[in-house]
Design an enzyme around this catalytic site. Structure first.
Site, short mmCIF file in Angstrom:
data_model
loop_
_atom_site.label_atom_id
_atom_site.label_comp_id
_atom_site.label_asym_id
_atom_site.label_seq_id
_atom_site.Cartn_x
_atom_site.Cartn_y
_atom_site.Cartn_z
N GLU A 151 -14.41 -9.00 -19.41
CA GLU A 151 -15.58 -8.12 -19.40
C GLU A 151 -16.03 -7.76 -20.81
O GLU A 151 -17.24 -7.67 -21.08
CB GLU A 151 -15.27 -6.87 -18.57
N HIS A 155 -18.32 -6.36 -12.24
CA HIS A 155 -17.96 -5.13 -12.94
C HIS A 155 -18.92 -4.81 -14.08
O HIS A 155 -19.35 -3.66 -14.23
CB HIS A 155 -16.54 -5.24 -13.49
N GLY A 183 -31.52 -17.65 5.46
CA GLY A 183 -32.04 -16.29 5.43
C GLY A 183 -32.35 -15.82 4.02
O GLY A 183 -32.94 -16.54 3.21
N TYR A 199 -28.14 -12.26 -11.12
CA TYR A 199 -28.64 -11.07 -10.43
C TYR A 199 -28.67 -9.89 -11.39
O TYR A 199 -28.10 -9.94 -12.49
CB TYR A 199 -27.76 -10.73 -9.22
N TYR A 233 -29.33 -7.52 -6.79
CA TYR A 233 -30.41 -8.35 -6.26
C TYR A 233 -30.59 -9.57 -7.15
O TYR A 233 -30.70 -9.46 -8.38
CB TYR A 233 -31.72 -7.57 -6.18
N TYR A 257 -9.92 1.57 -15.62
CA TYR A 257 -8.81 0.82 -15.03
C TYR A 257 -7.57 1.70 -14.90
O TYR A 257 -6.73 1.46 -14.04
CB TYR A 257 -8.50 -0.42 -15.86
#
Length: 400
Positions: A140, A88, A274, A191, A208, A98
């Site tokens: 958060e 988030h 992978g 990421y 990513y 929210y």
């Protein structure tokens, strides 16, 4: 925890809500986007919406949290909360959003279950929702505070300085800072979210993994091209591969992610398949940069040597560590296997694993399920196995 009045109601209605949670999630998203189409611009991945993964993830997390409230009222599902909260904040979610989710989710529950949703039932599930939401909001808030940023300031513009083909389908992007503001360092395994404007004008977010330790000026990530251009599922990767060039600017979030390499002296085993190599490459880069003395075992599975992305970087970083090795399994092996290369699918019984190691997994869900099961069967404690999944975590409810 739930109120005394809500506990028996949630206990009684959880089975019927669980049976219908997938349909509830589907109607929830459809109704919410009809009421608030602006949420599709920069916040939700429409590829995940199109294939149903986002609906599955929501359904699983709500059911898991409600079950936890009933069965373990004195415990929070920390793993569930942490995974969702990091995702988030990487998207810049605002606390006030929210309320939008609440209103549309409660509408969907009533729409699917009809008259079964009495005022008491509605009040009990309202309680579940706000317990979940407030736990996430607080988590958060802490994550934003830790990086001294807000939902509006996590974003930063970077300039592409290098674009390096790794394989036919994978490209590394190296980006450089465009201003002198402080760059929040990433932790090994984290990421960033890339937010890109699509041809139809809608911004789309994608996460990513960072594949190299920061140097204060640059960030590096690798993108696997998803074929089927024109479909939501591959629209961002195709645009990055085909259109974004050196000198172009991209918008990235600050780094987040709860699957982070622990700082300890214990041996570490990294197992990937992978494109799952990307967070493992980032962890190895941090280890090499820090001059770590840990025992490191890198296990990787791929289709062939030609599809093994970041192999040169991974091999170089392993070579900088005093006790490190790489074992690779190829589904389509070369005519002559080199030392450390095996044919077929990954089998952890093919290698000698260090005692008291920490394990990190990343790759397709069936791969991680298979490897985790094999490790547990070999006596590895479940607490010592962490995993990273790309996209909505459809496995999360199993370990909440």
């Amino acid at each position: 925890m739930l109120s005394d009045k809500a506990v028996p109601i949630i206990t009684a209605t959880l089975p019927v809500v669980g049976e219908n949670i997938q349909e509830i999630a589907q109607r929830f998203y459809k109704h919410m986007f009809a009421e608030h189409p602006e949420l599709l611009d920069g916040l939700f991945n429409r590829g995940n919406q199109a294939d149903g993964r986002q609906q599955q993830a929501l359904a699983g997390s709500v059911a898991a949290f409600a079950t936890n409230l009933v069965e373990h009222p004195d415990q929070l599902p920390d793993h569930l909360v942490s995974r969702i909260a990091h995702k988030h904040v990487s998207l810049g979610l605002h606390p006030n959003q929210y309320t939008i989710v609440h209103d549309n989710l409660m509408w969907a529950i009533g729409d699917v279950l009809g008259s079964a949703v009495t005022p008491d039932v509605a009040a009990a599930w309202d309680e579940v929702y706000w317990l979940f939401a407030n736990v996430l909001i607080n988590k958060e808030r802490g994550l934003y505070g830790a990086v001294h940023l807000s939902p509006d300031t996590i974003w930063r513009t970077w300039r592409v300085s290098e674009k390096i083909p790794e394989t036919e389908d994978v490209t590394t992007f190296i980006v450089e800072r465009t201003d002198e503001r402080e760059v929040k360092p990433s932790l090994p395994g984290q990421y960033v979210t890339l937010k890109m404007r699509m041809p139809d004008g809608v911004h789309q977010p994608r996460q990513y993994s960072l594949t190299k330790a920061d140097d204060g000026q640059h960030r590096q990530f690798a993108v696997k091209r998803v074929y089927g251009q024109g479909t939501p599922d591959g629209e961002v990767s195709n645009l990055l591969h085909q259109e974004v060039q050196v000198g172009d600017e991209v918008v990235l979030s600050a780094p987040f992610g709860d699957v982070v390499l622990e700082y300890s002296d214990r041996p570490v085993v990294l197992a990937s398949a992978g494109i799952g190599i990307t967070p493992m490459a980032g962890m190895l880069s941090h280890l090499a940069k820090a001059g770590a003395q840990r025992t490191v075992r890198m296990l990787h599975a791929d289709l062939s040597p030609e599809t093994f992305a970041l192999r040169a970087q991974v091999t170089e970083d392993l070579g900088k560590l005093p006790d490190a090795s790489l074992t690779v399994w190829f589904e389509q092996p070369p005519a002559s296997l080199a030392p450390g290369e095996l044919s077929g699918f990954m089998n952890v019984n093919d290698v000698e694993l260090p005692q008291d190691a920490e394990y990190y997994l990343c790759g397709p869900l069936p791969f991680m399920q298979s490897v985790r099961s094999a490790l547990v069967a070999n006596g590895v404690p479940a607490k010592d196995i962490q995993y990273e999944v790309f996209g909505p975590d459809l496995w999360l409810a199993d370990f909440a």
